[in-house]
Each structure stands twice: as structure tokens, then as C-alpha cells.
Write a protein that holds these residues in place. Structure first.
Motif, PDB file in Angstrom:
ATOM      1  N   GLU A   1      11.839   5.449   2.136  1.00 13.79           N
ATOM      2  CA  GLU A   1      10.795   5.387   1.121  1.00 13.79           C
ATOM      3  C   GLU A   1      11.287   5.852  -0.244  1.00 13.79           C
ATOM      4  OE1 GLU A   1       7.580   4.450  -0.860  1.00 13.79           O
ATOM      5  OE2 GLU A   1       7.956   3.884   1.226  1.00 13.79           O
ATOM      6  N   ALA A   2      12.119   6.884  -0.262  1.00 12.86           N
ATOM      7  CA  ALA A   2      12.642   7.373  -1.539  1.00 12.86           C
ATOM      8  C   ALA A   2      13.480   6.295  -2.229  1.00 12.86           C
ATOM      9  CB  ALA A   2      13.469   8.633  -1.327  1.00 12.86           C
ATOM     10  N   GLN A   3      14.300   5.585  -1.463  1.00 18.93           N
ATOM     11  CA  GLN A   3      15.132   4.530  -2.031  1.00 18.93           C
ATOM     12  C   GLN A   3      14.282   3.364  -2.526  1.00 18.93           C
ATOM     13  OE1 GLN A   3      17.514   4.029   1.535  1.00 18.93           O
ATOM     14  NE2 GLN A   3      19.315   4.951   0.555  1.00 18.93           N
ATOM     15  N   ILE A   4      13.267   3.019  -1.733  1.00 14.34           N
ATOM     16  CA  ILE A   4      12.378   1.927  -2.136  1.00 14.34           C
ATOM     17  C   ILE A   4      11.652   2.286  -3.432  1.00 14.34           C
ATOM     18  CG2 ILE A   4      10.280   0.655  -1.524  1.00 14.34           C
ATOM     19  CD1 ILE A   4      11.195   0.781   1.397  1.00 14.34           C
ATOM     20  N   SER A   5      11.145   3.498  -3.499  1.00 12.42           N
ATOM     21  CA  SER A   5      10.402   3.925  -4.691  1.00 12.42           C
ATOM     22  C   SER A   5      11.291   3.920  -5.924  1.00 12.42           C
ATOM     23  CB  SER A   5       9.811   5.321  -4.470  1.00 12.42           C
ATOM     24  OG  SER A   5       8.838   5.299  -3.431  1.00 12.42           O
ATOM     25  N   ALA A   6      12.534   4.371  -5.765  1.00 13.45           N
ATOM     26  CA  ALA A   6      13.463   4.396  -6.903  1.00 13.45           C
ATOM     27  C   ALA A   6      13.750   2.986  -7.399  1.00 13.45           C
ATOM     28  CB  ALA A   6      14.747   5.113  -6.510  1.00 13.45           C
ATOM     29  N   LEU A   7      14.000   2.059  -6.475  1.00 16.89           N
ATOM     30  CA  LEU A   7      14.275   0.685  -6.872  1.00 16.89           C
ATOM     31  C   LEU A   7      13.046   0.050  -7.519  1.00 16.89           C
ATOM     32  CD1 LEU A   7      16.313  -1.974  -5.031  1.00 16.89           C
ATOM     33  CD2 LEU A   7      14.040  -2.571  -5.847  1.00 16.89           C
ATOM     34  N   MET A   8      11.873   0.319  -6.955  1.00 13.75           N
ATOM     35  CA  MET A   8      10.648  -0.255  -7.506  1.00 13.75           C
ATOM     36  C   MET A   8      10.382   0.263  -8.914  1.00 13.75           C
ATOM     37  SD  MET A   8       9.315  -2.414  -5.312  1.00 13.75           S
ATOM     38  CE  MET A   8       7.590  -2.518  -5.788  1.00 13.75           C
ATOM     39  N   ARG A   9      10.621   1.549  -9.136  1.00  5.81           N
ATOM     40  CA  ARG A   9      10.421   2.107 -10.477  1.00  5.81           C
ATOM     41  C   ARG A   9      11.345   1.434 -11.487  1.00  5.81           C
ATOM     42  NH1 ARG A   9      10.035   7.052  -7.646  1.00  5.81           N
ATOM     43  NH2 ARG A   9      12.230   7.510  -8.086  1.00  5.81           N
ATOM     44  N   ARG A  10      12.593   1.266 -11.094  1.00  2.00           N
ATOM     45  CA  ARG A  10      13.559   0.630 -12.000  1.00  2.00           C
ATOM     46  C   ARG A  10      13.157  -0.814 -12.284  1.00  2.00           C
ATOM     47  NH1 ARG A  10      18.670  -1.719 -10.643  1.00  2.00           N
ATOM     48  NH2 ARG A  10      18.592  -0.762  -8.590  1.00  2.00           N
ATOM     49  N   ALA A  11      12.750  -1.538 -11.236  1.00  2.00           N
ATOM     50  CA  ALA A  11      12.356  -2.936 -11.413  1.00  2.00           C
ATOM     51  C   ALA A  11      11.095  -3.056 -12.265  1.00  2.00           C
ATOM     52  CB  ALA A  11      12.145  -3.587 -10.049  1.00  2.00           C
ATOM     53  N   GLU A  12      10.147  -2.143 -12.068  1.00  2.00           N
ATOM     54  CA  GLU A  12       8.918  -2.178 -12.875  1.00  2.00           C
ATOM     55  C   GLU A  12       9.223  -1.875 -14.338  1.00  2.00           C
ATOM     56  OE1 GLU A  12       5.974  -3.122 -12.376  1.00  2.00           O
ATOM     57  OE2 GLU A  12       5.707  -3.219 -10.212  1.00  2.00           O
TER      58      GLU A  12
END
Length: 238
Positions: A209-220
């Protein structure tokens, strides 16, 4: 011990070092490459392995030192130049990385790592049209290369072909051996195209989840910046 036995021992140590690197034991790989480098101070391959290992551990200064020494020994070696380019790009020094990759291609215009690195670096610099040209040149030589295709698809999204880029990545994800490698690129593309739920579904079970959240923040952040007319290559190609 004879000279032949010494050489065999060094060669075996180098093989074990490479095996350690391959399984992610970078500290052991560095230790072994250091050992080989001490036995053979002129070994460019050992210095390259050493540079890669330290870079993988985030020890940039030691990686730089090893690769600089390798370049002193073999200034026209495309593999050395590519590693220097990768190290520079990892530090956000894209203009410097581009010089290394272009130097590499001067000595070997068909070098796959240099073609890939140059294209990614151009995308990082938001010079997407130039990146597309390099991808096309690379794919003319290596038409089925997975990494080239994956990065080219994401580059296509950045160039305005969201549907085409996502479709290609959806196809690549079905590859039984390498399919998972395309998922981060696919998720970024989905966010850029306004599909955050699909992006989370793409990553579920493949990242924590931490990795997913980090990638999603960057993509957003990249999506918002693109909407504001700002360059986003440095956010996407990290």
C-alpha cells in the motif's frame, strides 16, 4: 598457486558477485567486486559491477568513483558510459546523462541500453518528440524488446496518444515472464488519462500500500501539472 589458478579464482569470484547482484544482495556483490578489483586493478567489468552495486545501495559517491575509474581505463566503453548515464539520471542530472548516452551511441549506434537510456532521458526532460524518434530508431533494430516497448508506450501517452499507449501496455502485461514490469508505467498512464481507480486495480497485489500510494501521488501530481500546461517528464520518469 599458479597464475592460471589465480585467474580462475578471480573469475569464479566475479561470477558469484554477479549472482549476488542478480538476487538483490547488493552488499555482498559490492564486497566481491571489491575483491576482484583489488586482485585485478585494471578490470573494467569489476569496476562496472562495483558501480552498479553501490548505486543499487544508494551509495552514489562510491558508485561514481568506481565508474569514473572504469572510464579512465576504457573511455570509449559504451557499457561504462551507459552506467554513468544511469547514475546521473538517478540523481536528476538529466542533461549530464544525455551526454553520456549520446557518447555511448557514438561508439555503438545500435547499443540497446544507450538507445533506451537516451529516450528515457529525453522524456525526463519533457522533450517527447525527440524521445519518440529515438524509440522508433530503437524499435527498428529491436522491434520486440519489452523495455523499449513499455517505455515507448508511456512516452506515447505523454505525447498525446493515451489510448494507444495504454492499449500497448495492456498487451504487454499479458507476457508471462515480464508482464509485471509494465504495471507501474501502465498505472501512471491510467492516472494521466483520468483513470485512478483502474490504476489502483492494476497495482493491487503487485505493490504494498505504501508503494501504491507513493506512485499514485506522483502520478496525480503529474496529471495536475499537465493540466496546468507544465512539463511533467521529470515526475513520470523517475
Amino acid at each position: 598457486m599458479t597464475g592460471g589458478e589465480d585467474a580462475a579464482r578471480v573469475s569464479e569470484t566475479a561470477q558469484v558477485a554477479q549472482a549476488s547482484f542478480s538476487v538483490g544482495d547488493y552488499a555482498e556483490a559490492a564486497r566481491l567486486y571489491e575483491k576482484v578489483s583489488q586482485s585485478e586493478p585494471g578490470s573494467v567489468s569489476a569496476l562496472i559491477g562495483l558501480g552498479r552495486s553501490y548505486a543499487a545501495m544508494g551509495q552514489v559517491a562510491r558508485a561514481q568513483s568506481a565508474l569514473d575509474r572504469a572510464r579512465q581505463l576504457s573511455p570509449r566503453n559504451p557499457q561504462v558510459l551507459n552506467e554513468l548515464g544511469r547514475l546521473a539520471l538517478g540523481q536528476g542530472k538529466a542533461s549530464e546523462a544525455l551526454v553520456f548516452y549520446e557518447d555511448s551511441l557514438m561508439h555503438d549506434r545500435k547499443n540497446l541500453a544507450a538507445l533506451t537510456g537516451k529516450a528515457v532521458t529525453l522524456d525526463y526532460l519533457s522533450r517527447h518528440a525527440e524521445a519518440r524518434a529515438v524509440y522508433q530508431a530503437g524499435l527498428a533494430i529491436y522491434p520486440t524488446n519489452f523495455v523499449l516497448l513499455s517505455n515507448s508506450a508511456l512516452s506515447g501517452v505523454l505525447s498525446g496518444d493515451g489510448a494507444g499507449g495504454i492499449a500497448l501496455m495492456e498487451e504487454l502485461r499479458r507476457d508471462p515472464a515480464q508482464g509485471n514490469q509494465v504495471l507501474p508505467n501502465l498505472a501512471i498512464a491510467q492516472v494521466l488519462e483520468g483513470q485512478p481507480a483502474a490504476a489502483r486495480k492494476t497495482l493491487a497485489g503487485h505493490m504494498n500500500e505504501a508503494q501504491i500510494s507513493a506512485l499514485m501521488r506522483r502520478a496525480e501530481e503529474a496529471r495536475r501539472s499537465r493540466a496546468a500546461g507544465q512539463p511533467i517528464g521529470h515526475l513520470v520518469f523517475q
